[in-house]
Design a protein around this motif. Structure first.
Motif, mmCIF file in Angstrom:
data_model
loop_
_atom_site.group_PDB
_atom_site.id
_atom_site.type_symbol
_atom_site.label_atom_id
_atom_site.label_comp_id
_atom_site.label_asym_id
_atom_site.label_seq_id
_atom_site.Cartn_x
_atom_site.Cartn_y
_atom_site.Cartn_z
ATOM 1 N N UNK A 1 0.398 7.239 -5.206
ATOM 2 C CA UNK A 1 0.944 7.442 -6.549
ATOM 3 C C UNK A 1 1.834 6.285 -6.975
ATOM 4 N N UNK A 2 2.589 5.720 -6.048
ATOM 5 C CA UNK A 2 3.432 4.567 -6.384
ATOM 6 C C UNK A 2 2.586 3.383 -6.797
ATOM 7 N N UNK A 3 1.556 3.087 -6.023
ATOM 8 C CA UNK A 3 0.718 1.922 -6.321
ATOM 9 C C UNK A 3 -0.018 2.071 -7.645
ATOM 10 N N UNK A 4 -0.584 3.254 -7.895
ATOM 11 C CA UNK A 4 -1.328 3.460 -9.145
ATOM 12 C C UNK A 4 -0.377 3.462 -10.331
ATOM 13 N N UNK A 5 0.810 4.019 -10.149
ATOM 14 C CA UNK A 5 1.800 4.001 -11.232
ATOM 15 C C UNK A 5 2.168 2.570 -11.612
ATOM 16 N N UNK A 6 2.358 1.715 -10.611
ATOM 17 C CA UNK A 6 2.831 0.355 -10.879
ATOM 18 C C UNK A 6 1.717 -0.577 -11.337
ATOM 19 N N UNK A 7 0.555 -0.512 -10.696
ATOM 20 C CA UNK A 7 -0.522 -1.458 -10.989
ATOM 21 C C UNK A 7 -1.540 -0.906 -11.987
ATOM 22 N N UNK A 8 -1.636 0.410 -12.098
ATOM 23 C CA UNK A 8 -2.667 1.007 -12.930
ATOM 24 C C UNK A 8 -3.989 1.078 -12.184
ATOM 25 N N UNK A 9 -4.814 2.048 -12.538
ATOM 26 C CA UNK A 9 -6.084 2.245 -11.836
ATOM 27 C C UNK A 9 -7.001 1.039 -11.942
ATOM 28 N N UNK A 10 -6.942 0.314 -13.056
ATOM 29 C CA UNK A 10 -7.849 -0.815 -13.241
ATOM 30 C C UNK A 10 -7.503 -2.016 -12.363
ATOM 31 N N UNK A 11 -6.355 -1.957 -11.670
ATOM 32 C CA UNK A 11 -5.994 -3.043 -10.750
ATOM 33 C C UNK A 11 -5.856 -2.550 -9.311
ATOM 34 N N UNK A 12 -6.335 -1.326 -9.064
ATOM 35 C CA UNK A 12 -6.294 -0.762 -7.713
ATOM 36 C C UNK A 12 -7.705 -0.445 -7.246
ATOM 37 N N UNK A 13 -7.928 -0.519 -5.928
ATOM 38 C CA UNK A 13 -9.246 -0.234 -5.360
ATOM 39 C C UNK A 13 -9.087 0.390 -3.979
ATOM 40 N N UNK A 14 -9.945 1.358 -3.669
ATOM 41 C CA UNK A 14 -9.923 1.986 -2.359
ATOM 42 C C UNK A 14 -10.642 1.126 -1.329
ATOM 43 N N UNK A 15 -10.173 1.197 -0.099
ATOM 44 C CA UNK A 15 -10.754 0.423 1.010
ATOM 45 C C UNK A 15 -10.777 1.290 2.265
ATOM 46 N N UNK A 16 -11.744 1.041 3.156
ATOM 47 C CA UNK A 16 -11.788 1.799 4.407
ATOM 48 C C UNK A 16 -10.994 1.131 5.528
ATOM 49 N N UNK A 17 -10.946 -0.186 5.536
ATOM 50 C CA UNK A 17 -10.368 -0.943 6.647
ATOM 51 C C UNK A 17 -11.018 -0.561 7.977
ATOM 52 N N UNK A 18 -12.283 -0.200 7.940
ATOM 53 C CA UNK A 18 -13.003 0.109 9.179
ATOM 54 C C UNK A 18 -13.493 -1.178 9.835
ATOM 55 N N UNK A 19 -13.621 -1.222 11.144
ATOM 56 C CA UNK A 19 -13.393 -0.136 12.095
ATOM 57 C C UNK A 19 -11.941 -0.001 12.572
ATOM 58 N N UNK A 20 -11.016 -0.804 12.027
ATOM 59 C CA UNK A 20 -9.625 -0.733 12.477
ATOM 60 C C UNK A 20 -9.096 0.696 12.375
ATOM 61 N N UNK A 21 -9.295 1.332 11.227
ATOM 62 C CA UNK A 21 -8.725 2.653 10.990
ATOM 63 C C UNK A 21 -9.541 3.783 11.616
ATOM 64 N N UNK A 22 -10.689 3.453 12.180
ATOM 65 C CA UNK A 22 -11.550 4.487 12.755
ATOM 66 C C UNK A 22 -10.933 5.123 13.995
ATOM 67 N N UNK A 23 -9.903 4.518 14.549
ATOM 68 C CA UNK A 23 -9.202 5.142 15.660
ATOM 69 C C UNK A 23 -8.413 6.366 15.258
ATOM 70 N N UNK A 24 -8.261 6.612 13.946
ATOM 71 C CA UNK A 24 -7.430 7.721 13.478
ATOM 72 C C UNK A 24 -8.193 8.767 12.675
ATOM 73 N N UNK A 25 -9.348 8.404 12.082
ATOM 74 C CA UNK A 25 -10.117 9.361 11.285
ATOM 75 C C UNK A 25 -11.507 8.796 11.058
ATOM 76 N N UNK A 26 -12.424 9.677 10.645
ATOM 77 C CA UNK A 26 -13.807 9.257 10.426
ATOM 78 C C UNK A 26 -14.005 8.733 9.008
ATOM 79 N N UNK A 27 -15.114 8.040 8.809
ATOM 80 C CA UNK A 27 -15.430 7.444 7.515
ATOM 81 C C UNK A 27 -15.605 8.522 6.442
ATOM 82 N N UNK A 28 -16.318 9.587 6.784
ATOM 83 C CA UNK A 28 -16.549 10.639 5.803
ATOM 84 C C UNK A 28 -15.272 11.337 5.383
ATOM 85 N N UNK A 29 -14.402 11.645 6.345
ATOM 86 C CA UNK A 29 -13.131 12.295 6.039
ATOM 87 C C UNK A 29 -12.240 11.378 5.207
ATOM 88 N N UNK A 30 -12.266 10.093 5.510
ATOM 89 C CA UNK A 30 -11.461 9.129 4.752
ATOM 90 C C UNK A 30 -11.803 9.165 3.272
#
Length: 358
Positions: free
Chosen positions: A292-321
């Motif tokens: 919410x902080x990032x979207x509030x400050x940058x706006x949706x048109x300057x934000x993008x989702x990322x998986x950071x896989x496989x680094x983050x795969x140690x904590x959750x799966x791709x589908x759940x992410x």
């Protein structure tokens, strides 16, 4: 096989398999704006492994490969060795473009790793990268995440202190503008003011801020595990300076924000220590303040989702992410969702394969 001593959590497939969820909004087009591929002593994550994650039910239409020192050239000048990584990523892109691994255009954009302190030699390296990229080179990333505490580590490569303030590095960033390339920057919240100075210095270069801008130790209720050093149990104290620095960066039109990467230990989330992997509800609740902080400050048109896989795969799966990201964006408009899940990444990295995105 590459020998890399990285501080990432191990991937436990049997543990991840304990949490399965139906895919939310399966028709929503997604560009995974940040992932890696490698073959290391700790495990392989190449076309087959990534293809299984991408083909798991979410509608991944395209992805952005980001520098991680994979497949550097064994021979030749040191400055040219990172050209091998771009060549490798382009080969993976060609595999996915064939359709043999499903409809997703993985590695459609490539962020390489040329040394930006090379001075006059940099142009030749960038030209070589363009030549082997199949027209897919879109940006450059150098290791930048630095902290004085030895317990704050998120990368196998440590950069020099104050690299972003060096004349050589700033000259290199300015060179990116001549080649039409972006700069991806993974830095901690303690370095965001340096990044602001750099972005001011290079107004013609799009600066993409990785991983929520690196707020250290902001795990649930401010409780962090080993790996965040002086920021364990200090999450509440981190959020205020992190927000102030992001507000300055958001005031600059040449900045973009990637939402993700919080599966790294330095964020302080302890999901990997639980008997069961986190649900998408768990992740969405934990990450909502950062989102919410990032979207509030940058706006949706300057934000993008990322998986950071496989680094983050140690904590959750791709589908759940991606379910978690969809939960975070559930109250947003259709246009805002289109920006967050595909549009911002497509415009930032000049992608073509966006499905029916707005």
């Amino acid at each position: 096989m590459q020998i890399v001593h990285a501080p990432h959590l191990p991937i436990r497939q049997d543990w991840l398999a304990l949490r399965e969820e139906p895919v939310l909004e399966p028709e929503l087009p997604i560009v995974d704006a940040h992932h890696h591929l490698w073959d290391r002593q700790t495990g392989r994550y190449l076309a087959e492994e990534f293809g299984k994650d991408v083909g798991g039910g979410h509608r991944i239409v395209s992805t952005v490969y980001v520098q991680c020192r994979s497949m550097l050239r064994q021979d030749g000048p040191e400055a040219m060795k990172p050209v091998g990584e771009v060549e490798f990523a382009n080969g993976i892109a060609a595999m996915f473009a064939s359709g043999a691994y499903g409809p997703a255009r993985c590695c459609e954009a490539i962020v390489g790793g040329a040394d930006l302190t090379l001075g006059k030699k940099l142009d030749a390296v960038l030209d070589a990268m363009v030549q082997v990229s199949g027209g897919r080179l879109r940006g450059i990333r150098n290791p930048l995440a630095w902290h004085e505490s030895r317990d704050v580590v998120s990368s196998p490569v440590a950069p020099p202190r104050d690299l972003m303030r060096s004349d050589a590095f700033r000259q290199g960033v300015s060179t990116l503008a001549r080649h039409g390339l972006t700069l991806d920057a993974w830095v901690y919240h303690t370095q965001l003011d340096e990044l602001y100075e750099l972005a001011m210095h290079a107004p013609d270069v799009t600066i993409v801020i990785d991983h929520f801008g690196g707020p250290l130790g902001v795990g649930p209720l401010g409780v962090g595990p080993l790996g965040v050093g002086p920021y364990a149990n200090e999450g509440a104290q981190v959020r205020a300076p992190w927000r102030r620095s992001l507000e300055r960066l958001a005031s600059l039109p040449n900045t973009r924000m990637k939402l993700g990467g919080a599966g790294m230990k330095v964020f302080g989330f302890e999901f990997a220590a639980a008997a069961l992997p986190p649900s998408s509800e768990d992740l969405a609740a934990a990450w909502r303040p950062c989102f919410e902080t990032c979207v509030e400050l940058f706006g949706a048109k300057r934000c993008m989702f990322e998986s950071n896989f496989p680094v983050d795969k140690g904590m959750f799966s791709y589908g759940v992410l991606w379910n978690a990201f969809k939960r975070l964006a559930s109250a947003m408009s259709a246009d805002e969702k289109a920006s967050l899940f595909s549009g911002t990444a497509a415009s930032t990295y000049r992608l073509q394969s966006q499905g029916d995105t707005a």
